[in-house]
Every structure is written in structure tokens, then in C-alpha cells.
Design a protein around this motif. Structure first.
Motif, PDB file in Angstrom:
ATOM      1  N   LEU A 105      -2.010   2.776  10.949  1.00 19.35           N
ATOM      2  CA  LEU A 105      -2.000   2.224   9.760  1.00 19.35           C
ATOM      3  C   LEU A 105      -3.254   2.334   9.281  1.00 19.35           C
ATOM      4  CD1 LEU A 105      -0.110  -1.150  10.827  1.00 19.35           C
ATOM      5  CD2 LEU A 105       0.885   0.946   9.904  1.00 19.35           C
ATOM      6  N   LEU A 106      -4.346   2.546   9.859  1.00 17.62           N
ATOM      7  CA  LEU A 106      -5.859   2.530   9.326  1.00 17.62           C
ATOM      8  C   LEU A 106      -5.777   3.853   8.377  1.00 17.62           C
ATOM      9  CD1 LEU A 106      -8.515   1.209   9.002  1.00 17.62           C
ATOM     10  CD2 LEU A 106      -9.284   2.409  10.869  1.00 17.62           C
ATOM     11  N   ALA A 107      -4.997   4.833   8.647  1.00 18.01           N
ATOM     12  CA  ALA A 107      -4.982   5.994   8.066  1.00 18.01           C
ATOM     13  C   ALA A 107      -4.622   5.728   6.420  1.00 18.01           C
ATOM     14  CB  ALA A 107      -4.026   7.012   8.509  1.00 18.01           C
ATOM     15  N   VAL A 108      -3.941   4.762   6.198  1.00 14.55           N
ATOM     16  CA  VAL A 108      -3.338   4.443   4.828  1.00 14.55           C
ATOM     17  C   VAL A 108      -4.685   4.042   3.843  1.00 14.55           C
ATOM     18  CG1 VAL A 108      -2.048   2.956   3.494  1.00 14.55           C
ATOM     19  CG2 VAL A 108      -1.279   3.690   5.681  1.00 14.55           C
ATOM     20  N   HIS A 141       5.552   8.195  -5.920  1.00 14.14           N
ATOM     21  CA  HIS A 141       5.599   9.688  -5.503  1.00 14.14           C
ATOM     22  C   HIS A 141       7.534   9.628  -6.000  1.00 14.14           C
ATOM     23  CE1 HIS A 141       7.394  12.524  -2.496  1.00 14.14           C
ATOM     24  NE2 HIS A 141       6.662  13.133  -3.321  1.00 14.14           N
ATOM     25  N   PHE A 142       8.139   8.825  -5.714  1.00 22.47           N
ATOM     26  CA  PHE A 142       9.639   8.931  -6.440  1.00 22.47           C
ATOM     27  C   PHE A 142       9.804   9.007  -7.772  1.00 22.47           C
ATOM     28  CE2 PHE A 142      13.669   6.760  -7.658  1.00 22.47           C
ATOM     29  CZ  PHE A 142      14.518   7.685  -6.992  1.00 22.47           C
ATOM     30  N   THR A 177       0.696  -1.228  -0.121  1.00 22.04           N
ATOM     31  CA  THR A 177      -0.076  -0.021   0.005  1.00 22.04           C
ATOM     32  C   THR A 177       0.676   1.286   0.099  1.00 22.04           C
ATOM     33  OG1 THR A 177      -0.158  -0.188   2.520  1.00 22.04           O
ATOM     34  CG2 THR A 177      -1.802  -0.995   1.127  1.00 22.04           C
ATOM     35  N   LEU A 178       1.417   1.766   1.232  1.00 21.87           N
ATOM     36  CA  LEU A 178       1.991   2.833   1.381  1.00 21.87           C
ATOM     37  C   LEU A 178       3.336   2.716   0.434  1.00 21.87           C
ATOM     38  CD1 LEU A 178       1.832   5.744   2.697  1.00 21.87           C
ATOM     39  CD2 LEU A 178       3.151   4.739   4.731  1.00 21.87           C
ATOM     40  N   MET A 211       1.752  12.146   0.668  1.00 21.58           N
ATOM     41  CA  MET A 211       2.541  11.225   1.005  1.00 21.58           C
ATOM     42  C   MET A 211       2.839  11.782   2.551  1.00 21.58           C
ATOM     43  SD  MET A 211       2.488   8.787  -0.968  1.00 21.58           S
ATOM     44  CE  MET A 211       3.681   8.008  -0.002  1.00 21.58           C
ATOM     45  N   TYR A 212       3.232  13.153   2.569  1.00 19.50           N
ATOM     46  CA  TYR A 212       3.383  13.355   3.958  1.00 19.50           C
ATOM     47  C   TYR A 212       2.456  13.254   4.882  1.00 19.50           C
ATOM     48  CZ  TYR A 212       5.348  16.678   7.647  1.00 19.50           C
ATOM     49  OH  TYR A 212       5.810  17.315   8.504  1.00 19.50           O
TER      50      TYR A 212
END
Length: 338
Positions: free
Chosen positions: A90-93, A29-30, A21-22, A79-80
Motif C-alpha cells: 500500500l505504501l507504493a501508492v 485511467h479508464f 487514491t488508487l 497503473m500496472y
């Protein structure tokens, strides 16, 4: 916590795989920031090398760069928040935040401007035919409407997994986008092919431009297809984020690469837009490179060897003056008659 962003409940470690996921979103993003750096460099090179372009095109490139900068900023802000502000949460992802749907709208605005410029090129290459530009405009509007619908829905859902309720919009939009890119690339190649003259230097320039067109058109199509396939394979993973983040940057870089290629294919030398001179000039035959050498036109050597130079200068083909930089075509032949 950043202002205006939602409060996310805590989740036990191990319930969400960050690599899928992240981690995937971070790689996207990179790549996006890397492509943005290339975009900025190409925009700088464009304004440095193409001062004779129309004010409309210069303004369009500036607008595209500004929108592209906003696109990069929205992804970086998202991403920040996921990586720093919601660290250990983790749920924020799994929670969509406003920079993501906003990025989708901004991305499609940028892509539509790029397609508009390519449509304008097709209009010029096709001797001012409106058929292909009209088709591109229709599908571009359709893609923007579809993307806006998807983004509005994304604003309102609590989790990314809820995208499944309107995933048809994602499939439809990316499919049309990939198809339009291929249509634009193929049409440009066919029109450019029609400008081949049989003169080696001119045909070389046209073939290089055809190669640029194929490479850039296929690249954006493959990226759109990659996002579509990645989501279809596993909607719970953010691999499709990596493809979609980079898609807009590929559009902008494909345009700027094509514009900058015009001035570098022949060493940056330009042909005047409308040259109409076509002539054959003969010069007095000489048998020596020494200016002081004597020459007798009645000699046997002079009768056996006649040297002439042909200089051909033609019009820049209609529709290519803004898209192909051609230098004067000099076809020098030296022939001997037995």
C-alpha cells in the motif's frame, strides 16, 4: 518487480484508503483509455475524409496521435505497476514513479501542438494578424516550462505528499492553462461571428462551428479547473489525477472533432477554394412541366407571371478555406409580379 522501479517497504492494511487514491487514479485511467479509442477513431476518419488538407496539417495530426499514444501508454504502465507489480504494497501508492512525471511532460507537448494549430487558425481567421497567435505561443511556452519544472521536481521526491513544497507550480500552470483555453475559444467565436453573411446556409455552418468551439474550449477549461480544485480540496487524494489524465485527451479530441466537422456539416461537399463567379441567369418562363407543351410569350398568362432563378456563388471567406467547408450557395427565388 519491474526493472528500474524503487523498492517500497510494506505497510499495514487500512493505513491508506485505496478508494481515494488508487481508485480515483484507476477511474482516470479508464476515462483516458476510452478517450484514446475515440482519438484513434477520429484520426482514422480525418485521414479518410480530409485528403485535400495540407501536408503540414496531416503531419501535425500524425505527430499528435503518436504523442497521444505515448501518453496513454505511460499512464497504463504506471497503473500496472501500482495495481499489479506492487499489489498488497500500500505504501507504493504514495510513491511517484517515473512514468507519471514523464506523462506530464508528454501531455504538455501534445497540448502545445494542439494550441499551435488553433493559433494558426486564429492567424488565418484574423486576416493574418499575429497578436492572438503570439499571446497563445507565449502562454504555451510558459505552461510547458512550468510543467517541466513540476515534472523534474516530481522525479526527485519520495512521496506525493511532498508536492506541497512546490504546489504553487501546479496551481499556476493549471490556472494559466484554463485561462488560455477560454481566450482561444472566445477569440475564435468572435472571429467566426464576423464571417456571417446573412445567407442562411452559410450562417448555419458558421454557427455550428461556433458551437463546436464553445463546447470544446469550455470542456478543456473545466477539466483543468477540476484538477486544480480537486488538489486544493484534498492533496492527499488522487482525484486530481483523474482530471489531469483526461485533460490531454480532451485537447486532442477537440481538435480532431473540429477538423472532422468541416466535411460533415454539409454532407461532405466542398466548395472550390476560390470561386469568383457571381451571376444572375434568366430562363424562359414555362407554364407546364411537360417539355412538349406550347408556350405563347404574348399570352396573358405569360405577361402576369415571370419566373427567374438567381444563382450566387461567392469566395470562401479568407481564413476559412481550411476550416470551414462551404458548398455553393444557391438562393432560388420565384417571384410573381401582379
Amino acid at each position: 518487480m519491474a526493472d528500474g522501479l524503487p523498492q517500497i517497504p510494506q505497510l499495514s492494511p487500512g493505513a491508506i484508503k485505496l478508494d481515494d487514491t488508487l481508485g480515483a487514479a484507476f477511474i482516470g485511467h479508464f476515462v483516458t483509455t476510452l478517450l484514446y479509442g475515440i482519438t484513434t477513431l477520429q484520426a482514422f476518419m480525418y485521414y479518410k475524409r480530409n485528403g485535400k488538407d495540407s501536408m503540414f496539417l496531416k503531419l501535425a495530426v500524425l505527430v499528435i496521435w503518436i504523442v497521444d499514444s505515448l501518453h496513454a501508454g505511460l499512464i497504463t504502465g504506471a497503473m500496472y505497476w501500482y495495481c499489479i507489480t506492487s499489489f498488497t504494497n500500500l505504501l507504493a501508492v504514495q510513491k511517484p514513479i517515473w512514468p507519471i512525471p514523464t506523462m506530464i511532460i508528454v501531455s504538455n507537448v501534445s497540448n502545445s501542438i494542439v494550441r499551435g494549430i488553433f493559433g494558426y487558425r486564429l492567424w488565418k481567421l484574423s486576416n493574418h494578424s499575429w497578436i492572438m497567435p503570439a499571446i497563445i505561443a507565449f502562454f504555451s511556452v510558459f505552461i510547458v516550462v512550468d510543467a517541466t519544472y513540476f515534472a523534474v521536481k516530481l522525479y526527485s521526491i519520495p512521496l506525493y505528499s511532498d508536492i506541497s513544497h512546490f504546489s504553487w507550480s501546479l496551481y499556476l500552470g493549471l490556472s494559466v492553462e484554463a485561462t488560455v483555453d477560454l481566450i482561444v475559444a472566445i477569440t475564435q467565436c468572435l472571429l467566426l461571428k464576423g464571417f456571417e453573411t446573412g445567407i442562411r446556409r452559410t450562417d448555419l455552418v458558421i454557427r455550428v462551428l461556433i458551437t463546436y468551439t464553445i463546447n470544446t474550449g469550455i470542456l478543456t477549461s473545466l477539466c483543468a479547473i477540476g484538477a486544480l480544485v480537486a488538489y486544493a480540496a484534498d492533496p492527499t487524494k488522487f482525484i486530481y489525477f483523474a482530471f489531469y489524465f483526461a485533460l490531454s485527451k480532451l485537447y486532442v479530441n477537440s481538435l480532431l472533432a473540429t477538423l472532422n466537422a468541416r466535411g460533415s456539416l454539409l454532407g461532405g461537399r466542398r466548395l472550390r477554394p476560390r470561386a469568383t463567379l457571381s451571376k444572375i441567369s434568366f430562363r424562359q418562363p414555362t407554364l407546364s412541366t411537360d417539355p412538349s407543351s406550347s408556350y405563347d410569350p404574348e399570352s396573358a398568362a405569360a405577361r402576369d407571371h415571370i419566373e427567374f432563378t438567381t444563382v450566387i456563388t461567392g469566395d470562401t471567406p479568407s481564413g476559412l478555406d481550411d476550416d470551414i467547408v462551404l458548398e455553393s450557395i444557391k438562393d432560388k427565388r420565384t417571384e410573381s409580379f401582379p
